[in-house]
Scaffold this active site. Structure first.
Site, PDB file in Angstrom:
ATOM      1  N   HIS A  21      46.306  45.666  43.512  1.00  0.00           N
ATOM      2  CA  HIS A  21      46.444  46.967  42.949  1.00  0.00           C
ATOM      3  C   HIS A  21      44.864  47.656  42.895  1.00  0.00           C
ATOM      4  O   HIS A  21      44.791  48.630  43.459  1.00  0.00           O
ATOM      5  CB  HIS A  21      47.033  46.949  41.526  1.00  0.00           C
ATOM      6  CG  HIS A  21      47.372  48.102  41.001  1.00  0.00           C
ATOM      7  ND1 HIS A  21      48.523  48.788  41.028  1.00  0.00           N
ATOM      8  CD2 HIS A  21      46.331  49.079  40.202  1.00  0.00           C
ATOM      9  CE1 HIS A  21      48.479  49.937  40.424  1.00  0.00           C
ATOM     10  NE2 HIS A  21      47.305  50.195  39.912  1.00  0.00           N
ATOM     11  N   GLU A  22      44.047  46.942  42.295  1.00  0.00           N
ATOM     12  CA  GLU A  22      42.685  47.596  42.018  1.00  0.00           C
ATOM     13  C   GLU A  22      42.103  47.895  43.295  1.00  0.00           C
ATOM     14  O   GLU A  22      41.296  48.830  43.681  1.00  0.00           O
ATOM     15  CB  GLU A  22      41.984  47.038  41.235  1.00  0.00           C
ATOM     16  CG  GLU A  22      42.397  46.955  39.588  1.00  0.00           C
ATOM     17  CD  GLU A  22      42.791  48.338  39.031  1.00  0.00           C
ATOM     18  OE1 GLU A  22      41.985  49.077  39.553  1.00  0.00           O
ATOM     19  OE2 GLU A  22      43.665  48.488  38.095  1.00  0.00           O
ATOM     20  N   HIS A  25      43.151  51.091  45.155  1.00  0.00           N
ATOM     21  CA  HIS A  25      42.315  52.191  44.520  1.00  0.00           C
ATOM     22  C   HIS A  25      40.893  52.331  45.024  1.00  0.00           C
ATOM     23  O   HIS A  25      40.570  53.170  45.588  1.00  0.00           O
ATOM     24  CB  HIS A  25      42.204  52.162  42.792  1.00  0.00           C
ATOM     25  CG  HIS A  25      43.562  52.239  42.147  1.00  0.00           C
ATOM     26  ND1 HIS A  25      44.216  53.443  42.510  1.00  0.00           N
ATOM     27  CD2 HIS A  25      43.925  51.677  41.161  1.00  0.00           C
ATOM     28  CE1 HIS A  25      45.616  53.266  41.647  1.00  0.00           C
ATOM     29  NE2 HIS A  25      45.284  52.237  40.827  1.00  0.00           N
TER      30      HIS A  25
END
Length: 445
Positions: A21-22, A25
């Site tokens: 997820h990170e 980003h």
């Protein structure tokens, strides 16, 4: 299950899902030229760090969180650096960076489901029986029917059958291809009256809602007692009972018929594996069995019986596996949307929610079961995290996207102070939710 397995399963699952997820980003920000100065996975004491090209990469002791830190404005920054700050980026770039986190969760799930499909999934062959008074019984499904297709799509396992039916919820006419007594047959069921809320309440299972039960291919003789009714009739260990008095039977039905026989003679149809020219063949046979009373006064045939559950390994080609992964993620996302909207409308109980304790228990079960169940569980949680982050709560990615929409409509962003208050409110709501689901989890222990 030991606490060690729970800890391993939980930490591995959360670490992978959070890192991806990170990473979404971070990767989007880098590709779009937005300045980042830290990429961190985990919480607690730092166990490893490295700085490269002005970015600090950090791994902390507990891999259950993470963040991407963007460079903030300050007087000493040059104009070139200031142009790369996220607050100065166009709305579309900021939206891409925010959405990339959940998007990577969905992509991870597709990849994992596809990988599992290519490597092969162990499943139970779908020999089924109808529940009394159910839709399955009403449309003519019989004990020991083998379901081989759904609307023409081939199915090999009971889990695959359930997944196919999940994707057809709401359809008024769903065709089930059967094999009955070695011959093809077909039955049609109506899924129009089954809702996603019903399925959410039933832990994602459709089969019980239409009355389809797993039966196995028959009942197997295990250990006939010498001189007892089964042995005297010629039944041997390994024989498969398929019918009694002309009717197909399941394990529970066999026990009931023997118990209620009253001692009358019963005709058992069964299959026996025999070796012919070095190859095993199943030969159909019959035997007449007359139950007798045991010391408790119950009618028995004096043998151990067991259901005949057969397993198969379902493997997909690469293209089919990717399609399967995509469809599985789309279906899970749809299920979560219906579950959340159902809870908001009071149609689905919030007691179905699970938190860290429940996820840890499920992760421990998956880790103990093996690599394939663990990968499927990580994919499931990845979809859940991706979906949850798109909910429009200010502290989540979805809330940040909503604020970008507001900025686009207004022509200017909301004040930083107001955005901070909204984010704090979002965190408070999430903390209340965390406490609630943890209480739910503990209540289920």
């Amino acid at each position: 299950m030991t606490g060690v397995w729970i800890a391993i399963g939980f930490l591995v699952t959360i670490a992978v899902v959070v890192a991806v997820h990170e990473g979404g980003h971070f990767g989007a920000a880098r590709m779009l030229g937005i300045a980042v100065d830290r990429f961190s996975i985990g919480i607690g004491p730092v166990v490893w760090s490295r700085t490269r090209n002005g970015i600090e990469y950090v791994l902390s002791a507990l891999p259950i969180g993470g963040y991407v830190r963007f460079i903030e404005d300050s007087p000493e920054l040059s104009d070139d650096v200031r142009r790369t700050l996220i607050k100065n980026a166009p709305i579309w770039k900021r939206a891409v960076v925010i959405a990339a986190g959940p998007a990577m969760n969905f992509i991870l799930a597709v990849v994992l489901f596809a990988g599992v499909g290519v490597s092969g999934v162990r499943d139970i062959v779908p020999y089924v029986a109808p529940a009394p008074g159910s839709m399955a019984e009403a449309v003519g499904i019989r004990p020991n029917d083998l379901i081989v297709s759904v609307n023409g799509e081939k199915v090999d396992g009971i889990s695959e059958l359930n997944a196919e039916l999940m994707g057809l919820i709401g359809e008024p006419s769903v065709s089930l291809g059967l094999i009955r007594d070695g011959r093809p047959d077909e039955r049609t069921i109506d899924l129009s009256k089954i809702s996603f809320e019903d399925m959410a309440e039933n832990q994602g299972l459709v089969l019980p809602l239409v009355g389809i039960q797993l039966s196995g291919r028959g009942v197997q003789i295990a250990e006939p007692v010498a001189g007892g009714p089964a042995a005297s009739a010629g039944l041997l260990p390994g024989d498969f009972i398929t019918r009694i008095d002309g009717l197909p039977v399941t394990f529970s039905e066999t026990l009931r018929l023997i118990r209620e026989s009253g001692g009358r003679a019963m005709t058992f149809e069964f299959e026996r594996a025999v070796m012919t020219d070095g190859q095993k063949e199943l030969v159909a046979m019959t035997a007449t069995v007359r139950p007798e009373r045991n010391d408790e006064g119950n009618w028995v045939i004096r043998t151990t019986l067991r259901p005949t559950i057969e397993f198969t390994t379902v493997r997909l080609g690469p293209v089919e596996a990717v399609r399967h992964g995509w469809e599985r993620v789309a279906l899970l996302t749809r299920l979560q949307w219906n579950a959340v909207s159902g809870m908001a409308q009071g149609k689905v109980s919030t007691e179905n929610l699970s938190g860290p304790v429940g996820i840890g228990t499920m992760a421990g079960n998956a880790a103990q079961a093996g690599l394939t169940p663990m990968l499927e569980f990580i994919a499931l949680i990845s979809v859940a995290i991706g979906f949850m982050n798109l909910i429009p709560v200010p502290a989540l990615d979805g809330g940040q996207l909503v604020m970008l929409v507001v900025e686009f409509v207004r022509g200017k962003p909301l004040s930083e102070a107001f955005q901070m208050r909204l984010t704090q409110l979002g965190f408070v709501l999430l903390m209340f939710l965390a406490v609630y689901v943890t209480v739910n989890d503990i209540g289920r222990l």
